[in-house]
Scaffold this motif. Sequence first.
Motif, PDB file in Angstrom:
ATOM      1  N   SER A   1      10.265  -4.141  12.611  1.00 53.97           N
ATOM      2  CA  SER A   1      10.303  -3.352  11.334  1.00 53.97           C
ATOM      3  C   SER A   1      11.596  -3.000  10.647  1.00 53.97           C
ATOM      4  CB  SER A   1       9.710  -2.045  11.780  1.00 53.97           C
ATOM      5  OG  SER A   1       8.317  -2.303  12.174  1.00 53.97           O
ATOM      6  N   ARG A   2      12.598  -3.026  11.300  1.00 51.95           N
ATOM      7  CA  ARG A   2      14.098  -3.129  10.480  1.00 51.95           C
ATOM      8  C   ARG A   2      14.070  -4.256   9.597  1.00 51.95           C
ATOM      9  NH1 ARG A   2      17.705  -2.986   7.797  1.00 51.95           N
ATOM     10  NH2 ARG A   2      19.808  -2.563   7.969  1.00 51.95           N
ATOM     11  N   ARG A   3      13.742  -5.460  10.202  1.00 53.19           N
ATOM     12  CA  ARG A   3      13.710  -6.574   9.011  1.00 53.19           C
ATOM     13  C   ARG A   3      12.598  -7.069   8.393  1.00 53.19           C
ATOM     14  NH1 ARG A   3      18.093 -10.650  12.374  1.00 53.19           N
ATOM     15  NH2 ARG A   3      19.721  -8.765  12.836  1.00 53.19           N
ATOM     16  N   GLY A   4      11.518  -5.979   8.718  1.00 47.78           N
ATOM     17  CA  GLY A   4      10.218  -6.111   7.700  1.00 47.78           C
ATOM     18  C   GLY A   4       9.419  -7.490   8.083  1.00 47.78           C
ATOM     19  N   ARG A   5       9.451  -7.739   9.561  1.00 48.38           N
ATOM     20  CA  ARG A   5       9.080  -9.061   9.976  1.00 48.38           C
ATOM     21  C   ARG A   5       7.499  -8.979  10.277  1.00 48.38           C
ATOM     22  NH1 ARG A   5      14.000 -11.324  13.602  1.00 48.38           N
ATOM     23  NH2 ARG A   5      15.003 -12.407  11.854  1.00 48.38           N
ATOM     24  N   GLU A   6       6.879  -7.872   9.993  1.00 51.89           N
ATOM     25  CA  GLU A   6       5.583  -8.002  10.051  1.00 51.89           C
ATOM     26  C   GLU A   6       4.552  -8.979   9.618  1.00 51.89           C
ATOM     27  OE1 GLU A   6       7.058  -3.623  10.098  1.00 51.89           O
ATOM     28  OE2 GLU A   6       7.238  -5.525   8.649  1.00 51.89           O
ATOM     29  N   ALA A   7       5.029  -9.110   8.193  1.00 57.44           N
ATOM     30  CA  ALA A   7       4.208 -10.327   7.354  1.00 57.44           C
ATOM     31  C   ALA A   7       4.435 -11.586   7.962  1.00 57.44           C
ATOM     32  CB  ALA A   7       4.633 -10.194   6.014  1.00 57.44           C
ATOM     33  N   ARG A   8       5.714 -12.012   8.465  1.00 56.49           N
ATOM     34  CA  ARG A   8       6.116 -13.374   8.752  1.00 56.49           C
ATOM     35  C   ARG A   8       5.557 -13.678  10.060  1.00 56.49           C
ATOM     36  NH1 ARG A   8      12.087 -14.862  11.298  1.00 56.49           N
ATOM     37  NH2 ARG A   8      11.895 -13.662  13.252  1.00 56.49           N
ATOM     38  N   SER A   9       5.175 -12.739  10.971  1.00 53.39           N
ATOM     39  CA  SER A   9       4.627 -12.746  12.179  1.00 53.39           C
ATOM     40  C   SER A   9       2.929 -12.981  12.146  1.00 53.39           C
ATOM     41  CB  SER A   9       5.075 -11.782  13.242  1.00 53.39           C
ATOM     42  OG  SER A   9       4.365 -10.639  12.747  1.00 53.39           O
ATOM     43  N   ILE A  10       2.508 -12.246  11.138  1.00 54.22           N
ATOM     44  CA  ILE A  10       1.086 -12.735  10.780  1.00 54.22           C
ATOM     45  C   ILE A  10       0.926 -13.907  10.337  1.00 54.22           C
ATOM     46  CG2 ILE A  10      -0.533 -12.022   9.407  1.00 54.22           C
ATOM     47  CD1 ILE A  10       0.461  -8.917   9.671  1.00 54.22           C
TER      48      ILE A  10
ATOM     49  N   ASN B   1      13.265  -2.702   6.372  1.00 54.40           N
ATOM     50  CA  ASN B   1      13.720  -1.457   6.693  1.00 54.40           C
ATOM     51  C   ASN B   1      12.636  -0.279   6.933  1.00 54.40           C
ATOM     52  OD1 ASN B   1      15.991   0.155   7.499  1.00 54.40           O
ATOM     53  ND2 ASN B   1      16.249   1.017   5.497  1.00 54.40           N
ATOM     54  N   TYR B   2      11.682  -0.627   7.742  1.00 55.45           N
ATOM     55  CA  TYR B   2      10.769   0.218   8.246  1.00 55.45           C
ATOM     56  C   TYR B   2       9.860   0.761   7.142  1.00 55.45           C
ATOM     57  CZ  TYR B   2      13.321   0.324  12.575  1.00 55.45           C
ATOM     58  OH  TYR B   2      14.092  -0.086  13.582  1.00 55.45           O
ATOM     59  N   GLU B   3       9.711  -0.047   5.704  1.00 52.92           N
ATOM     60  CA  GLU B   3       9.098   0.664   4.759  1.00 52.92           C
ATOM     61  C   GLU B   3       7.441   0.396   5.074  1.00 52.92           C
ATOM     62  OE1 GLU B   3       9.856   1.353   1.421  1.00 52.92           O
ATOM     63  OE2 GLU B   3      11.307   1.962   2.420  1.00 52.92           O
ATOM     64  N   LEU B   4       6.978  -0.404   5.746  1.00 55.00           N
ATOM     65  CA  LEU B   4       5.354  -0.808   5.965  1.00 55.00           C
ATOM     66  C   LEU B   4       5.193   0.564   6.986  1.00 55.00           C
ATOM     67  CD1 LEU B   4       3.514  -2.644   5.159  1.00 55.00           C
ATOM     68  CD2 LEU B   4       3.644  -3.943   7.109  1.00 55.00           C
ATOM     69  N   VAL B   5       6.266   0.698   8.055  1.00 53.22           N
ATOM     70  CA  VAL B   5       5.985   1.939   8.960  1.00 53.22           C
ATOM     71  C   VAL B   5       5.877   3.260   8.277  1.00 53.22           C
ATOM     72  CG1 VAL B   5       6.850   3.201  10.995  1.00 53.22           C
ATOM     73  CG2 VAL B   5       7.171   0.679  10.710  1.00 53.22           C
ATOM     74  N   GLY B   6       6.582   3.160   7.368  1.00 57.72           N
ATOM     75  CA  GLY B   6       6.779   4.588   6.611  1.00 57.72           C
ATOM     76  C   GLY B   6       5.247   4.766   5.811  1.00 57.72           C
ATOM     77  N   LEU B   7       4.715   3.296   5.186  1.00 56.59           N
ATOM     78  CA  LEU B   7       3.609   3.652   4.504  1.00 56.59           C
ATOM     79  C   LEU B   7       2.417   3.995   5.523  1.00 56.59           C
ATOM     80  CD1 LEU B   7       3.795   0.770   2.158  1.00 56.59           C
ATOM     81  CD2 LEU B   7       3.833   3.138   1.337  1.00 56.59           C
TER      82      LEU B   7
END
Length: 417
Positions: free
Chosen positions: A241-250, A356-362
Amino acid sequence: MPLNRLLTLGLGACTTLAMSVPLAAAPASAHPSHSHGGSLVLVGGGLADDNAAVYDDIVRLAGGVGRARIGIFTAAAPVPAEDPDAATPDCNNSVCNGDYYTTLFRSYGVADAQWIPIDLDRPGAAEDPAVVRQIESMTGFFFGGGDQYRYVTTMTRGKAQRDTPALAAVRRKLRDGAVVAGTSAGAQIMAGRDMITGGSTEPGLRDGARPGYFEDAGVLAYLPRGGFGFFTDGLLDTHFSRRGREARSIRLAADTGHHRVFGLDEDTALEVTGVGTQRQSLRVLGARGVSVLDLRRARVTNSAVWGIEGVGWSRLTRGDRYRTDRWQAIIAPGKQRVRPAGGPCPVVPSEDVFYNYELVGLAEGLVGNRGCVSVFGTSYEKDPQFRAALTRGRGLAAWRADTGTSFTGVVIGINAV
């Protein structure tokens, strides 16, 4: 030398469309199972040298203070000739990193910590009987960060990626009860088939995943045969989540037919005990969280630019466990259930959602307020711009702890704007 210098490499409302493409089922891993079952400690990178929860756990699993013997692998790092700071305290290469980690583990009370002399400067070391004997004398192992593909080139043979004698010895030790830990690239190399080898999020979303290894950091790349195959319950990704990798792994999971991703945050570990057995158990340690993405009900949208709907998201924090056989998050006792507030949704859309944890914050905003039916953010890159929307799914719930919010039942959709 700061430890994080060693780990620098590691490698809106949903839009509904009429047609979709179901995801294919993932074939079983080709790597052998571990019938006795040792332990893994998989760290998402950025492991602080004072993170006693993680280091103490590795030492405990290796036999305990005064008994543990830890072998250090640093082949993922540059060799000294590639390091412009090789002769300084800021060095970041295989040799000085080995020295650093052996000193660090000794400070945590191990009986002995030894660098295993395998790197690109020693291309035959993984075949050396003396190195194999050194490995066999250890009760645990730690793999440092860098570029996971260097572990492939130094510790496997040929395109088939057969075990060298050194890797075979580590595999035997794991099967017989040893602990194998790793951070960043050292955690990624534990993966089974389709191990990620690099790639940025926005170009990866746009262009999709490609098999192989590429110098271009924008290419979302993976190795079909995988890494060492010690962890095969889903894809792995680090610095999550620091590097916002949720989307790339999906995107990688959808392109390669995987139904589950484990995303490891920095300074955080996923402990796996009873590896490959019916007693296998997963537990989260450390400062942040581990995300579990569930693509079993996801659908790839049939549009000019790739998109996806219906990805389930659970996030686990310290002490939480996960049952891989049941796809079930188990929240640690004592955590406070989040009681959502009422009123209008206060969540402001993010303009850089994959960072930088933006998706986690949402997600924390979604689970914390009943007025939030959906929340969203857009990518910083505009060619094209992607929108990530979070909605309430079945079993939505959250728990608060000092290391962040654990939650289940959040649903992710990603589409081009």
